[in-house]
Structure formats: C-alpha cells, structure tokens
Design an enzyme around this catalytic site. Structure first.
Site, short mmCIF file in Angstrom:
data_model
loop_
_atom_site.label_atom_id
_atom_site.label_comp_id
_atom_site.label_asym_id
_atom_site.label_seq_id
_atom_site.Cartn_x
_atom_site.Cartn_y
_atom_site.Cartn_z
N ASP A 166 0.82 -1.21 0.00
CA ASP A 166 0.00 0.00 0.00
C ASP A 166 0.86 1.27 0.00
O ASP A 166 1.95 1.29 0.57
CB ASP A 166 -0.92 -0.02 1.24
CG ASP A 166 -2.08 0.95 1.09
OD1 ASP A 166 -2.39 1.34 -0.05
OD2 ASP A 166 -2.67 1.32 2.12
N HIS B 104 2.63 3.15 -9.21
CA HIS B 104 2.49 1.70 -9.34
C HIS B 104 3.73 1.09 -10.01
O HIS B 104 4.16 -0.01 -9.66
CB HIS B 104 1.23 1.34 -10.13
CG HIS B 104 -0.03 1.72 -9.40
ND1 HIS B 104 -0.27 1.34 -8.10
CD2 HIS B 104 -1.11 2.47 -9.77
CE1 HIS B 104 -1.45 1.82 -7.71
NE2 HIS B 104 -1.97 2.52 -8.71
N THR C 2 -10.74 -7.14 -4.64
CA THR C 2 -12.05 -7.15 -5.30
C THR C 2 -12.69 -5.76 -5.18
O THR C 2 -13.63 -5.45 -5.92
CB THR C 2 -12.99 -8.21 -4.64
OG1 THR C 2 -12.86 -8.13 -3.22
CG2 THR C 2 -12.63 -9.62 -5.07
N LEU D 52 10.98 -20.49 -3.16
CA LEU D 52 9.95 -19.56 -2.70
C LEU D 52 8.64 -19.86 -3.42
O LEU D 52 8.62 -20.00 -4.64
CB LEU D 52 10.39 -18.11 -3.01
CG LEU D 52 9.33 -17.02 -2.78
CD1 LEU D 52 9.07 -16.82 -1.28
CD2 LEU D 52 9.77 -15.68 -3.39
C1 IPE Z 1 -5.38 -2.81 -0.09
O1 IPE Z 1 -5.06 -1.50 -0.37
C2 IPE Z 1 -5.43 -3.62 -1.34
C3 IPE Z 1 -4.13 -3.85 -1.97
C4 IPE Z 1 -2.97 -3.57 -1.47
C5 IPE Z 1 -4.19 -4.50 -3.25
P1 IPE Z 1 -6.18 -0.38 -0.60
O2 IPE Z 1 -5.46 0.89 -0.80
O3 IPE Z 1 -7.11 -0.80 -1.66
O4 IPE Z 1 -6.96 -0.42 0.80
P2 IPE Z 1 -7.83 0.69 1.55
O5 IPE Z 1 -8.83 1.21 0.56
O6 IPE Z 1 -6.89 1.75 2.00
O7 IPE Z 1 -8.44 -0.04 2.70
C1 IPE Z 2 -1.03 0.26 -4.15
O1 IPE Z 2 -1.18 1.40 -3.37
C2 IPE Z 2 -1.98 -0.82 -3.79
C3 IPE Z 2 -2.94 -1.16 -4.86
C4 IPE Z 2 -4.23 -1.17 -4.62
C5 IPE Z 2 -2.48 -1.55 -6.18
P1 IPE Z 2 -2.40 2.40 -3.55
O2 IPE Z 2 -2.71 2.59 -4.98
O3 IPE Z 2 -3.53 1.96 -2.71
O4 IPE Z 2 -1.76 3.73 -2.96
P2 IPE Z 2 -2.43 4.78 -2.00
O5 IPE Z 2 -3.01 4.02 -0.84
O6 IPE Z 2 -3.50 5.47 -2.80
O7 IPE Z 2 -1.33 5.70 -1.59
MG MG Z 3 -4.09 2.30 -0.79
#
Ligand code: IPE
Ligand code: IPE
Ligand code: MG
Length: 235
Positions: free
Chosen positions: A21, A38, A67, A132
C-alpha cells in the site's frame, strides 16, 4: 569455527503476507502520476522477491489487486494489470532460475485476456522443490475466498465442515497460515486480505510507502518479527 547465526535469521516467519500500500501517495508526494507510483511499486516487488530468497523465506503472499479496487478509474486499473503482465513476462526466466513457484489467489476470469495468458505461462512452469512459493492475490478478497471454499465443499456434498476443510479449499491450500503480515503506508487495517489465514499472524505497519520497501526494510521487519512472542492463547 562455528558461525553464530543472528537471531532474526533463526526465528524467521515461514509465510509473510505483504499488503502493498501507498503507491499513490508515494507518487503524489513527488508530483508524479499514480501510474508512476504503481511502476515504482513493481520495482519494490522485484527487490523484495530477491530479498525473500536471500533470507530463505519459503512462502510469501502479496496483495496486488483487491475485489474492491475495481472502484478506481479504468485508466488506473488497466495500468496495474499492464504492469503485472509485463512483470510476469519479464520475470518468467527468474521464476525458473530462482525456483519460484507462482500461485494466484483470486478470480482471474474477469481479468484481461492477455494478463490471464501471461499468468498461465508462469503457472504452467513445473518447479520442483521451490525456494519460494509466491502467492499473488489478484482480484482477491478474503471474504470471497471463504465463500468460494464453502461452495466447493457444498458441491462435494459435505453437510458439516470443520476448520481444516475450509483451510484446504481456500486459494492458498497447501500453503501454511500467515506468520507475519507487513502493510506499508501507515494504514493499520487488513482491507479483506487473507482474513482466514491471518488468524494468528503478527502484524507490522512500517511508516513507509510500498515503493520504498527493499531488502533493508525486509531485514528490519524480520528483526521486529524475531522479537515478537507468539502465545496462541497459551502462556
Ligand atoms: C489494499 O489497499 C489492497 C491492496 C494492497 C491490493 P487499498 O489501498 O485498496 O486499501 P484501503 O482502501 O486503503 O483499505
Ligand atoms: C497500491 O497502493 C496498492 C494497490 C491497490 C495496487 P495504492 O494505490 O492503494 O496507494 P495509495 O493508498 O492510494 O497511496
Ligand atoms: Mg491504498
């Protein structure tokens, strides 16, 4: 002379979950597009996978697309899928050379055809004695995972189910429960990630964005894990 192994190399988690995240915020802080965030996130994935092999961690799960992430713009969703497709294509050789076994958790039937093709190309590689096992959670939700497991059991004609039945019918069947979950970005929540397998996992929330994760940060996390005292309800 006997080599004294450092504590964090002895008491290592068998299975680490990563909630990747903070890509968007990492990019925003630098005045970049979310797509570039990303892209940087994918580089952190490459570094982390190498480090996991170096530290002999046998299982890792990475939450790449939930999802719920379909709520994002079409442009961002497609960018994430393109990046994953390219990563799998570029790293196909490393999966073989480094003995990495790929597992995909999640419903891939609604993903773009070219992404599904690159996934299948890697899934079809026969890896003996993997170093792994890398479980990528893609279009994945923990609740959907449990509901799917229960439906599989119903289809088998079961009228009563136990905990092991569920474990053995999740996408992660054959992979041990999570020992350690690392969520970057500072958010302290699970966001529907492997909720059944997380039951007794140690949780760690480093205050860095995912693109900043690397071998050094993994080493730091392993030191944190080694100091944890897991009791499982006992003493
Ligand atoms: C969780 O991150 C999902 C992934 C890392 C793929 P999100 O950014 O989607 O989660 P929330 O919305 O902060 O809970
Ligand atoms: C990557 O981080 C996780 C995915 C859902 C691909 P985010 O895209 O959620 O980044 P933030 O939370 O908006 O900073
Ligand atoms: Mg996020």
């Amino acid at each position: 002379m006997t080599k004294i192994l450092k504590n964090y190399l002895i008491k290592t988690p068998k299975h680490i979950g990563f909630i990747l995240d903070g890509n968007g915020r990492w990019a925003k802080k630098r005045g970049l597009s979310r797509s570039l965030g990303h892209k940087a996130g994918v580089e952190a994935v490459r570094k982390t996978v190498k480090a996991l092999i170096k530290y002999k961690i046998p299982y890792a799960s990475m939450f790449a697309f939930s999802t719920e992430n379909w709520k994002r713009s079409k442009e961002e969703v497609n960018c994430i899928f393109d990046l994953i497709r390219n990563l799998l294509k570029e790293e196909r050789g490393s999966f073989i050379n480094q003995k990495i076994k790929l597992v995909i958790s999640g419903d891939i039937s609604s993903l773009p055809k070219d992404l599904v093709e690159s996934i299948n190309e890697v899934l079809n590689i026969d890896i003996k004695d993997p170093k792994l096992t890398l479980n990528i959670c893609l279009n994945y939700g923990g609740r959907a995972d449990i509901a799917r497991a229960v439906n599989k059991l119903i289809a088998q004609g079961k009228r009563s189910i136990n905990e092991d039945d569920i474990t053995n019918n999740l996408y992660s069947a054959g992979i041990p429960d999570l020992d350690f979950v690392i969520r970057t970005s500072g958010e302290q929540r699970i966001s529907n990630f492997m909720i059944y397998q997380i039951a007794y996992a140690e949780l760690y929330f480093p205050k860095i964005y995912w693109p900043e994760f690397n071998e050094k940060k993994l080493k730091k996390a392993l030191k944190v894990f080694a100091k944890r005292n897991r009791r499982y309800g006992g003493y």
